[in-house]
Design a protein around this motif. Sequence first.
Motif, PDB file in Angstrom:
ATOM      1  N   GLY A 245      -4.225   1.595  21.068  1.00 24.82           N
ATOM      2  CA  GLY A 245      -3.043   1.965  20.294  1.00 24.82           C
ATOM      3  C   GLY A 245      -3.014   1.331  18.928  1.00 24.82           C
ATOM      4  O   GLY A 245      -1.947   1.086  18.355  1.00 24.82           O
ATOM      5  N   LEU A 246      -4.184   1.063  18.374  1.00 25.47           N
ATOM      6  CA  LEU A 246      -4.232   0.377  17.082  1.00 25.47           C
ATOM      7  C   LEU A 246      -4.743   1.261  15.942  1.00 25.47           C
ATOM      8  O   LEU A 246      -4.621   0.913  14.778  1.00 25.47           O
ATOM      9  CB  LEU A 246      -5.127  -0.863  17.189  1.00 25.47           C
ATOM     10  CG  LEU A 246      -4.565  -1.968  18.077  1.00 25.47           C
ATOM     11  CD1 LEU A 246      -5.596  -3.073  18.276  1.00 25.47           C
ATOM     12  CD2 LEU A 246      -3.284  -2.539  17.470  1.00 25.47           C
ATOM     13  N   GLY A 247      -5.326   2.410  16.289  1.00 26.70           N
ATOM     14  CA  GLY A 247      -5.991   3.220  15.270  1.00 26.70           C
ATOM     15  C   GLY A 247      -5.057   3.709  14.173  1.00 26.70           C
ATOM     16  O   GLY A 247      -5.272   3.419  12.990  1.00 26.70           O
ATOM     17  N   LEU A 248      -4.018   4.415  14.557  1.00 29.77           N
ATOM     18  CA  LEU A 248      -3.127   4.997  13.558  1.00 29.77           C
ATOM     19  C   LEU A 248      -2.306   3.932  12.843  1.00 29.77           C
ATOM     20  O   LEU A 248      -2.074   4.017  11.636  1.00 29.77           O
ATOM     21  CB  LEU A 248      -2.220   6.045  14.213  1.00 29.77           C
ATOM     22  CG  LEU A 248      -2.958   7.317  14.673  1.00 29.77           C
ATOM     23  CD1 LEU A 248      -2.056   8.184  15.551  1.00 29.77           C
ATOM     24  CD2 LEU A 248      -3.455   8.112  13.474  1.00 29.77           C
ATOM     25  N   SER A 249      -1.878   2.907  13.586  1.00 26.15           N
ATOM     26  CA  SER A 249      -1.080   1.857  12.937  1.00 26.15           C
ATOM     27  C   SER A 249      -1.925   1.088  11.925  1.00 26.15           C
ATOM     28  O   SER A 249      -1.456   0.741  10.837  1.00 26.15           O
ATOM     29  CB  SER A 249      -0.475   0.910  13.972  1.00 26.15           C
ATOM     30  OG  SER A 249      -1.481   0.223  14.675  1.00 26.15           O
ATOM     31  N   LEU A 250      -3.183   0.864  12.267  1.00 23.40           N
ATOM     32  CA  LEU A 250      -4.080   0.167  11.341  1.00 23.40           C
ATOM     33  C   LEU A 250      -4.313   1.009  10.083  1.00 23.40           C
ATOM     34  O   LEU A 250      -4.235   0.509   8.959  1.00 23.40           O
ATOM     35  CB  LEU A 250      -5.413  -0.117  12.036  1.00 23.40           C
ATOM     36  CG  LEU A 250      -6.456  -0.902  11.241  1.00 23.40           C
ATOM     37  CD1 LEU A 250      -6.000  -2.342  11.042  1.00 23.40           C
ATOM     38  CD2 LEU A 250      -7.816  -0.891  11.959  1.00 23.40           C
ATOM     39  N   LEU A 251      -4.569   2.273  10.301  1.00 19.00           N
ATOM     40  CA  LEU A 251      -4.798   3.175   9.169  1.00 19.00           C
ATOM     41  C   LEU A 251      -3.580   3.191   8.252  1.00 19.00           C
ATOM     42  O   LEU A 251      -3.696   3.103   7.034  1.00 19.00           O
ATOM     43  CB  LEU A 251      -5.091   4.590   9.690  1.00 19.00           C
ATOM     44  CG  LEU A 251      -5.337   5.658   8.626  1.00 19.00           C
ATOM     45  CD1 LEU A 251      -6.554   5.327   7.778  1.00 19.00           C
ATOM     46  CD2 LEU A 251      -5.487   7.041   9.268  1.00 19.00           C
ATOM     47  N   LYS A 252      -2.406   3.272   8.860  1.00 17.27           N
ATOM     48  CA  LYS A 252      -1.167   3.314   8.080  1.00 17.27           C
ATOM     49  C   LYS A 252      -1.010   2.048   7.248  1.00 17.27           C
ATOM     50  O   LYS A 252      -0.746   2.091   6.052  1.00 17.27           O
ATOM     51  CB  LYS A 252       0.022   3.480   9.028  1.00 17.27           C
ATOM     52  CG  LYS A 252       1.365   3.635   8.351  1.00 17.27           C
ATOM     53  CD  LYS A 252       2.403   4.102   9.373  1.00 17.27           C
ATOM     54  CE  LYS A 252       3.687   4.543   8.706  1.00 17.27           C
ATOM     55  NZ  LYS A 252       4.570   3.414   8.408  1.00 17.27           N
ATOM     56  N   SER A 253      -1.193   0.899   7.892  1.00 20.41           N
ATOM     57  CA  SER A 253      -0.964  -0.348   7.154  1.00 20.41           C
ATOM     58  C   SER A 253      -2.028  -0.564   6.084  1.00 20.41           C
ATOM     59  O   SER A 253      -1.727  -1.046   4.988  1.00 20.41           O
ATOM     60  CB  SER A 253      -0.854  -1.538   8.104  1.00 20.41           C
ATOM     61  OG  SER A 253      -2.085  -1.770   8.741  1.00 20.41           O
ATOM     62  N   GLU A 254      -3.263  -0.164   6.369  1.00 22.25           N
ATOM     63  CA  GLU A 254      -4.300  -0.321   5.349  1.00 22.25           C
ATOM     64  C   GLU A 254      -4.039   0.586   4.154  1.00 22.25           C
ATOM     65  O   GLU A 254      -4.222   0.175   3.002  1.00 22.25           O
ATOM     66  CB  GLU A 254      -5.686  -0.020   5.948  1.00 22.25           C
ATOM     67  CG  GLU A 254      -6.207  -1.147   6.836  1.00 22.25           C
ATOM     68  CD  GLU A 254      -7.579  -0.886   7.443  1.00 22.25           C
ATOM     69  OE1 GLU A 254      -8.157  -1.835   7.998  1.00 22.25           O
ATOM     70  OE2 GLU A 254      -8.071   0.260   7.379  1.00 22.25           O
ATOM     71  N   ALA A 255      -3.622   1.813   4.441  1.00 25.89           N
ATOM     72  CA  ALA A 255      -3.350   2.757   3.354  1.00 25.89           C
ATOM     73  C   ALA A 255      -2.152   2.289   2.524  1.00 25.89           C
ATOM     74  O   ALA A 255      -2.178   2.326   1.293  1.00 25.89           O
ATOM     75  CB  ALA A 255      -3.108   4.153   3.918  1.00 25.89           C
ATOM     76  N   GLU A 256      -1.111   1.823   3.191  1.00 28.31           N
ATOM     77  CA  GLU A 256       0.079   1.357   2.467  1.00 28.31           C
ATOM     78  C   GLU A 256      -0.237   0.122   1.628  1.00 28.31           C
ATOM     79  O   GLU A 256       0.237  -0.020   0.500  1.00 28.31           O
ATOM     80  CB  GLU A 256       1.220   1.092   3.452  1.00 28.31           C
ATOM     81  CG  GLU A 256       1.844   2.388   3.953  1.00 28.31           C
ATOM     82  CD  GLU A 256       2.882   2.189   5.046  1.00 28.31           C
ATOM     83  OE1 GLU A 256       3.044   1.040   5.517  1.00 28.31           O
ATOM     84  OE2 GLU A 256       3.521   3.195   5.431  1.00 28.31           O
ATOM     85  N   GLN A 257      -1.042  -0.737   2.208  1.00 31.93           N
ATOM     86  CA  GLN A 257      -1.486  -1.938   1.497  1.00 31.93           C
ATOM     87  C   GLN A 257      -2.173  -1.571   0.182  1.00 31.93           C
ATOM     88  O   GLN A 257      -2.070  -2.284  -0.813  1.00 31.93           O
ATOM     89  CB  GLN A 257      -2.482  -2.682   2.402  1.00 31.93           C
ATOM     90  CG  GLN A 257      -3.050  -3.962   1.864  1.00 31.93           C
ATOM     91  CD  GLN A 257      -2.042  -5.089   1.947  1.00 31.93           C
ATOM     92  OE1 GLN A 257      -1.169  -5.069   2.797  1.00 31.93           O
ATOM     93  NE2 GLN A 257      -2.150  -6.049   1.051  1.00 31.93           N
ATOM     94  N   ALA A 258      -2.841  -0.433   0.206  1.00 31.60           N
ATOM     95  CA  ALA A 258      -3.593   0.017  -0.972  1.00 31.60           C
ATOM     96  C   ALA A 258      -2.789   1.019  -1.796  1.00 31.60           C
ATOM     97  O   ALA A 258      -3.353   1.843  -2.513  1.00 31.60           O
ATOM     98  CB  ALA A 258      -4.920   0.626  -0.534  1.00 31.60           C
ATOM     99  N   GLY A 259      -1.477   0.943  -1.693  1.00 35.85           N
ATOM    100  CA  GLY A 259      -0.619   1.775  -2.528  1.00 35.85           C
ATOM    101  C   GLY A 259      -0.556   3.230  -2.105  1.00 35.85           C
ATOM    102  O   GLY A 259      -0.104   4.094  -2.860  1.00 35.85           O
ATOM    103  N   GLY A 260      -0.991   3.511  -0.893  1.00 38.90           N
ATOM    104  CA  GLY A 260      -0.974   4.889  -0.406  1.00 38.90           C
ATOM    105  C   GLY A 260      -0.112   5.039   0.819  1.00 38.90           C
ATOM    106  O   GLY A 260       0.933   4.396   0.936  1.00 38.90           O
TER     107      GLY A 260
END
Lengths: 112, 175
Positions: B69-84
């Motif tokens: 259960g970490l795939g989508l949450s990780l993607l979200k936080s990484e993208a947000e971290q990078a201004g996306g």
Amino acid sequence: MAKSTAELQEMREQMAGQMSLRVEDKNAIRVVVGMGTCGIAAGARDIMRVIVDEVGAHNATHVKVIMDGNNKDAENAPVVEIHVLGKDTVTYTKVDAAKAKQIAAEVIGEAK
Amino acid sequence: MREISESILDILMNSERAGARKTELELFFSEREDIIGFEVRDDGRGMSRETLRHAADPFFSTGGERGAGLGLSLLKSEAEQAGGGMKIESREGCGTRVRAWYRASSLDTPPVGDIGLTAELFLSGRPGMELVFRCRSDTLCRECRTGAGGGEAPDSPQTVCQRVREMAAEIIHGK
Ligand SMILES: Nc1ncnc2c1ncn2[C@@H]1O[C@H](COP(=O)(O)OP(=O)(O)O)[C@@H](O)[C@H]1O
Ligand SMILES: [Mg+2]
């Protein structure tokens, strides 16, 4: 016995997870690379590349390299399992590129 | 993840687990809008409203002990971290679309990395999987496909992976 939709879905998911393990050639040595989220984050994709390349370079057609999207053993990722019919499964943990080469060499040798 | 193409592989594995037969992957880069990212679309079983609501929560998974259960949450936080950001659309019984984008100039944006390898590994051992790969920039849009689909003759997986590498290189030039 009739199965509920939830049960059927659960079965389907389980089968999807195992699908990649079902290889036509029963005598094949199967190298299974854990490719769940934690595996990928720990570099499992590049580990798989190393093994695939080694197996390809040695033309070891009896070695099948497979990825498994199920998440297990996250703390020990990347995880590589060796499945040989009639033998216990061997599991390698925290595999790095050097270890991957070593694993590949071992299974290639065994396949000969 | 160290590379965007590793995140892509993880999202593609979700599609596979959802029983997808056809998966579309788009890589986009807009210099004008300072955006880089990808979209994965599949024809898998989709998510219920309830699942969709929680899909990006850390540790939420319908995969039992097979899912972290970490795939989508990780993607979200990484993208947000990078201004996306990250967006999921899904309809039960129809399929799912996951879109993630990053500010191209952000230092937190990982390199795209080896997207050819991601395609290669995803397709290997999955003969029934059709993959459509699309690359889009401000000026270009290109596409290739593999697998048993209708329409024009599909390319072999090897050809597709080679094309994926070339197309991505052409569009992202060094990102
Ligand atoms: N492509 C997809 N199709 C259907 N459901 C999906 C898809 N991707 C994700 N999901 C749902 O979202 C949940 C969370 O996904 P994720 O964060 O990647 O964790 P995991 O893959 O470990 O379950 C999944 O368990 C699944 O229920
Ligand atoms: Mg996942």
